[in-house]
Design an enzyme around this catalytic site. Structure first.
Site, PDB file in Angstrom:
ATOM      1  N   ASP A   1       0.923  -1.524   0.084  1.00 53.65           N
ATOM      2  CA  ASP A   1       0.101  -0.177  -0.197  1.00 53.65           C
ATOM      3  C   ASP A   1       1.057   1.186  -0.054  1.00 53.65           C
ATOM      4  O   ASP A   1       1.766   1.488   0.511  1.00 53.65           O
ATOM      5  CB  ASP A   1      -1.102  -0.362   1.203  1.00 53.65           C
TER       6      ASP A   1
HETATM    7  C1  LIG Z   1       2.844   9.002  -5.282  1.00 54.92           C
HETATM    8  C2  LIG Z   1       2.950   8.455  -6.457  1.00 54.92           C
HETATM    9  C3  LIG Z   1       1.242   6.192  -6.444  1.00 54.92           C
HETATM   10  N1  LIG Z   1       1.305   5.663  -7.094  1.00 54.92           N
HETATM   11  C4  LIG Z   1      -0.045   4.421  -7.068  1.00 54.92           C
HETATM   12  C5  LIG Z   1       0.491   3.526  -6.993  1.00 54.92           C
HETATM   13  C6  LIG Z   1      -0.324   2.814  -6.393  1.00 54.92           C
HETATM   14  O1  LIG Z   1      -0.801   1.530  -7.656  1.00 54.92           O
HETATM   15  C7  LIG Z   1      -1.408   3.466  -5.911  1.00 54.92           C
HETATM   16  C8  LIG Z   1      -1.852   4.156  -4.871  1.00 54.92           C
HETATM   17  O2  LIG Z   1      -2.809   3.184  -3.892  1.00 54.92           O
HETATM   18  P1  LIG Z   1      -3.141   1.794  -3.228  1.00 54.92           P
HETATM   19  O3  LIG Z   1      -3.546   1.852  -2.733  1.00 54.92           O
HETATM   20  O4  LIG Z   1      -1.278   1.727  -2.653  1.00 54.92           O
HETATM   21  O5  LIG Z   1      -2.741   0.851  -4.184  1.00 54.92           O
HETATM   22  P2  LIG Z   1      -3.735   0.291  -5.613  1.00 54.92           P
HETATM   23  O6  LIG Z   1      -5.328  -0.032  -5.196  1.00 54.92           O
HETATM   24  O7  LIG Z   1      -3.290   1.247  -7.132  1.00 54.92           O
HETATM   25  O8  LIG Z   1      -3.573  -1.017  -6.197  1.00 54.92           O
HETATM   26  P3  LIG Z   1      -3.817  -2.670  -5.393  1.00 54.92           P
HETATM   27  O9  LIG Z   1      -4.533  -2.104  -3.880  1.00 54.92           O
HETATM   28  O10 LIG Z   1      -4.162  -3.361  -5.766  1.00 54.92           O
HETATM   29  O11 LIG Z   1      -2.391  -3.311  -5.037  1.00 54.92           O
HETATM   30  O12 LIG Z   1      -0.779   5.512  -6.113  1.00 54.92           O
HETATM   31  C9  LIG Z   1       1.663   6.128  -8.416  1.00 54.92           C
HETATM   32  O13 LIG Z   1       1.811   5.149  -9.463  1.00 54.92           O
HETATM   33  N2  LIG Z   1       3.231   6.939  -8.630  1.00 54.92           N
HETATM   34  C10 LIG Z   1       3.569   8.200  -8.151  1.00 54.92           C
HETATM   35  O14 LIG Z   1       4.388   8.465  -7.807  1.00 54.92           O
END
Ligand SMILES: Cc1cn([C@H]2C[C@H](O)[C@@H](COP(=O)(O)OP(=O)(O)OP(=O)(O)O)O2)c(=O)[nH]c1=O
Length: 198
Positions: free
Chosen positions: A72
């Site tokens: 997460d």
């Molecule tokens: C800060 C930042 C976040 N993110 C993304 C990563 C995560 O996918 C998302 C944060 O949400 P999460 O809730 O961590 O993950 P998710 O819902 O996308 O996937 P899952 O729960 O199924 O594993 O933000 C980026 O891609 N680049 C960035 O620079």
């Protein structure tokens, strides 16, 4: 067998980058911070919930032999947790709050097996350039904010908003690879991880 309990294409890409063999499990767990829960405890708990939910999906021997990885990522500013924006207005408001300030990105990784669990939280510091309204609107219009904690993506156009990063690039993107590989290596000897982090 290693399973990634995630719907995030970024996490898939990052784990592939680490050279680890895995399968994907689609889990969907509620992401709701409890009263009084610190951002660090929250991010760790959600990663753990995802890993446990993934383990629950598996049956019989598949479950017995499984290591399930949940992760997460949240953006934290002034003790407030920014998850994924719900719409364009929310994304714009997040970028306004982040503008010209340094925030933390907390990325938790959690490994769950039937007989043991272990996790780690990686904290990075990111300083944003000052963004005027036109810059924020242009970024939101790019569509990149959606599905990203804090409404930006370091791996995309979002990199042009970042003045300074201290910590883990892969952690900001969604899966801290150094910590992930170290956890995997220490978790169970039969997992094949690349030699670089030995
Ligand atoms: C800060 C930042 C976040 N993110 C993304 C990563 C995560 O996918 C998302 C944060 O949400 P999460 O809730 O961590 O993950 P998710 O819902 O996308 O996937 P899952 O729960 O199924 O594993 O933000 C980026 O891609 N680049 C960035 O620079």
């Amino acid at each position: 067998m290693l399973y990634l309990a995630s719907q995030s294409p970024r996490r898939r890409e990052l784990l592939e980058q680490a050279g680890v063999a895995f399968s994907v499990l689609n889990v969907d767990v509620p992401e709701q911070r409890a009263d009084g829960e610190s951002p660090q405890d929250y991010v760790q708990r959600v990663a753990r919930d995802k890993a446990r939910a993934g383990l629950e999906c598996l049956k019989g021997n598949d479950r017995v032999d499984a290591i399930v990885l949940g992760a997460d990522t949240e953006v934290v500013l002034d003790g407030e947790v920014f998850g994924k924006p719900v719409d364009a207005a929310d994304a714009g408001a997040m970028l306004q709050r982040l503008s010209g300030r340094t925030h933390e990105v907390m990325s938790a990784v959690w490994l769950a097996a039937v007989d043991r669990e272990r996790g780690e939280v990686c904290v990075s510091r990111v300083r944003f350039a000052a963004l005027d309204e036109a810059a924020r609107a242009a970024y939101v219009a790019s569509g990149e904010s959606f599905g990203k904690a804090g409404a930006y993506a370091i791996q995309g156009l979002g990199a042009t908003l970042i003045e300074y990063l201290e910590g883990s690039y892969s952690g900001v993107m969604g899966l801290p690879l150094f910590e992930t590989v170290r956890l995997l290596r220490n978790f169970r000897a039969d997992i094949t991880v690349p030699p670089a982090a030995r």
